[in-house]
Design a protein around this motif. Sequence first.
Motif, PDB file in Angstrom:
ATOM      1  N   ALA A  19       0.838  -1.226   0.101  1.00  0.00           N
ATOM      2  CA  ALA A  19      -0.020   0.060   0.019  1.00  0.00           C
ATOM      3  C   ALA A  19       0.877   1.332   0.005  1.00  0.00           C
ATOM      4  O   ALA A  19       0.641   2.062  -0.707  1.00  0.00           O
ATOM      5  CB  ALA A  19      -0.949   0.051   1.085  1.00  0.00           C
ATOM      6  N   MET A  20       1.844   1.260   0.801  1.00  0.00           N
ATOM      7  CA  MET A  20       2.661   2.406   0.897  1.00  0.00           C
ATOM      8  C   MET A  20       3.471   2.587  -0.459  1.00  0.00           C
ATOM      9  O   MET A  20       3.654   3.758  -0.975  1.00  0.00           O
ATOM     10  CB  MET A  20       3.922   2.165   1.983  1.00  0.00           C
ATOM     11  N   GLY A  21       3.855   1.560  -1.028  1.00  0.00           N
ATOM     12  CA  GLY A  21       4.717   1.598  -2.380  1.00  0.00           C
ATOM     13  C   GLY A  21       3.722   2.267  -3.476  1.00  0.00           C
ATOM     14  O   GLY A  21       4.088   3.019  -4.132  1.00  0.00           O
ATOM     15  N   ASP A  22       2.524   1.506  -3.464  1.00  0.00           N
ATOM     16  CA  ASP A  22       1.463   2.047  -4.592  1.00  0.00           C
ATOM     17  C   ASP A  22       1.131   3.521  -4.183  1.00  0.00           C
ATOM     18  O   ASP A  22       1.173   4.278  -5.355  1.00  0.00           O
ATOM     19  CB  ASP A  22       0.433   1.021  -4.427  1.00  0.00           C
ATOM     20  N   MET A  23       0.910   3.827  -3.093  1.00  0.00           N
ATOM     21  CA  MET A  23       0.558   5.323  -2.777  1.00  0.00           C
ATOM     22  C   MET A  23       1.698   6.326  -3.465  1.00  0.00           C
ATOM     23  O   MET A  23       1.353   7.171  -4.101  1.00  0.00           O
ATOM     24  CB  MET A  23       0.584   5.498  -1.284  1.00  0.00           C
ATOM     25  N   LEU A  24       2.833   6.215  -3.224  1.00  0.00           N
ATOM     26  CA  LEU A  24       3.831   6.924  -3.242  1.00  0.00           C
ATOM     27  C   LEU A  24       3.986   6.900  -4.930  1.00  0.00           C
ATOM     28  O   LEU A  24       4.516   8.029  -5.599  1.00  0.00           O
ATOM     29  CB  LEU A  24       5.339   6.651  -2.780  1.00  0.00           C
ATOM     30  N   HIS A  25       3.993   5.721  -5.540  1.00  0.00           N
ATOM     31  CA  HIS A  25       3.921   5.618  -6.892  1.00  0.00           C
ATOM     32  C   HIS A  25       3.031   6.275  -7.735  1.00  0.00           C
ATOM     33  O   HIS A  25       3.424   7.333  -8.515  1.00  0.00           O
ATOM     34  CB  HIS A  25       3.982   4.153  -7.517  1.00  0.00           C
ATOM     35  N   PHE A  26       1.663   6.224  -7.075  1.00  0.00           N
ATOM     36  CA  PHE A  26       0.424   7.033  -7.585  1.00  0.00           C
ATOM     37  C   PHE A  26       0.848   8.574  -7.501  1.00  0.00           C
ATOM     38  O   PHE A  26       0.586   9.224  -8.569  1.00  0.00           O
ATOM     39  CB  PHE A  26      -0.679   6.419  -7.016  1.00  0.00           C
ATOM     40  N   ALA A  27       1.362   8.975  -6.325  1.00  0.00           N
ATOM     41  CA  ALA A  27       1.223  10.360  -6.082  1.00  0.00           C
ATOM     42  C   ALA A  27       2.404  10.727  -7.172  1.00  0.00           C
ATOM     43  O   ALA A  27       2.216  12.152  -7.717  1.00  0.00           O
ATOM     44  CB  ALA A  27       2.022  10.500  -4.845  1.00  0.00           C
ATOM     45  N   ARG A  28       3.641  10.117  -7.245  1.00  0.00           N
ATOM     46  CA  ARG A  28       4.525  10.741  -8.067  1.00  0.00           C
ATOM     47  C   ARG A  28       4.190  10.669  -9.669  1.00  0.00           C
ATOM     48  O   ARG A  28       4.517  11.506 -10.423  1.00  0.00           O
ATOM     49  CB  ARG A  28       6.002  10.011  -7.957  1.00  0.00           C
ATOM     50  N   TYR A  29       3.678   9.318 -10.192  1.00  0.00           N
ATOM     51  CA  TYR A  29       3.525   9.221 -11.456  1.00  0.00           C
ATOM     52  C   TYR A  29       2.284   9.507 -12.310  1.00  0.00           C
ATOM     53  O   TYR A  29       2.096  10.029 -13.230  1.00  0.00           O
ATOM     54  CB  TYR A  29       4.148   7.730 -11.816  1.00  0.00           C
ATOM     55  N   ASP A  30       1.046   9.219 -11.330  1.00  0.00           N
ATOM     56  CA  ASP A  30      -0.197   9.282 -11.770  1.00  0.00           C
ATOM     57  C   ASP A  30      -0.635  10.836 -11.717  1.00  0.00           C
ATOM     58  O   ASP A  30      -1.456  11.399 -12.335  1.00  0.00           O
ATOM     59  CB  ASP A  30      -1.089   8.509 -11.299  1.00  0.00           C
TER      60      ASP A  30
END
Length: 161
Positions: free
Chosen positions: A16-27
């Motif tokens: 969840a933490m990994g997905d959250m930060l990836h989403f914040a940065r890339y999406d």
Amino acid sequence: MTHAYNELYLGKAQVAMGDMLHFARYDMQWNIERYFDLYINTGVARRFYMGEPRVLVGMSGVELFYEVYYEVTGAECEVKPSGCYNKSPEYFAGWSLAYYSWYRNMSYDDIQKIIPINEVVEMYEPFHEMDVRQFVDVLDKRRKVKHGIQKLQRNILHSIR
């Protein structure tokens, strides 16, 4: 060592933490340092760290982002995730920080005082291929150095007064 939540939830927390930060940065195209500050300052990070069931296991990483977004803007986020989130440097940062927070029973705010999120992202090479305990060792060393510097500063201030 006592942990805020059971190890059974650790894998879910890391993803969840990994997905959250990836989403914040890339999406969302957000600056990762600014976003992580918002994550901490809204209180969502504390709820996650403390193992609040709704945020720890009841939300995906994208939903965690939506929670922070709502806390900051008061509006629902309309952006939908674009796809796979694993293996980005931001994903690594979130995944590794979730482990460290759980392992050391340390809040994200306290971790941020040891190492800024952008430096964690920069650790992707070569740490993403190492055992996570190597990451823990590096942060532990930084924590000891930081603690030593703070102690020295207090001693100097005390001697001046």
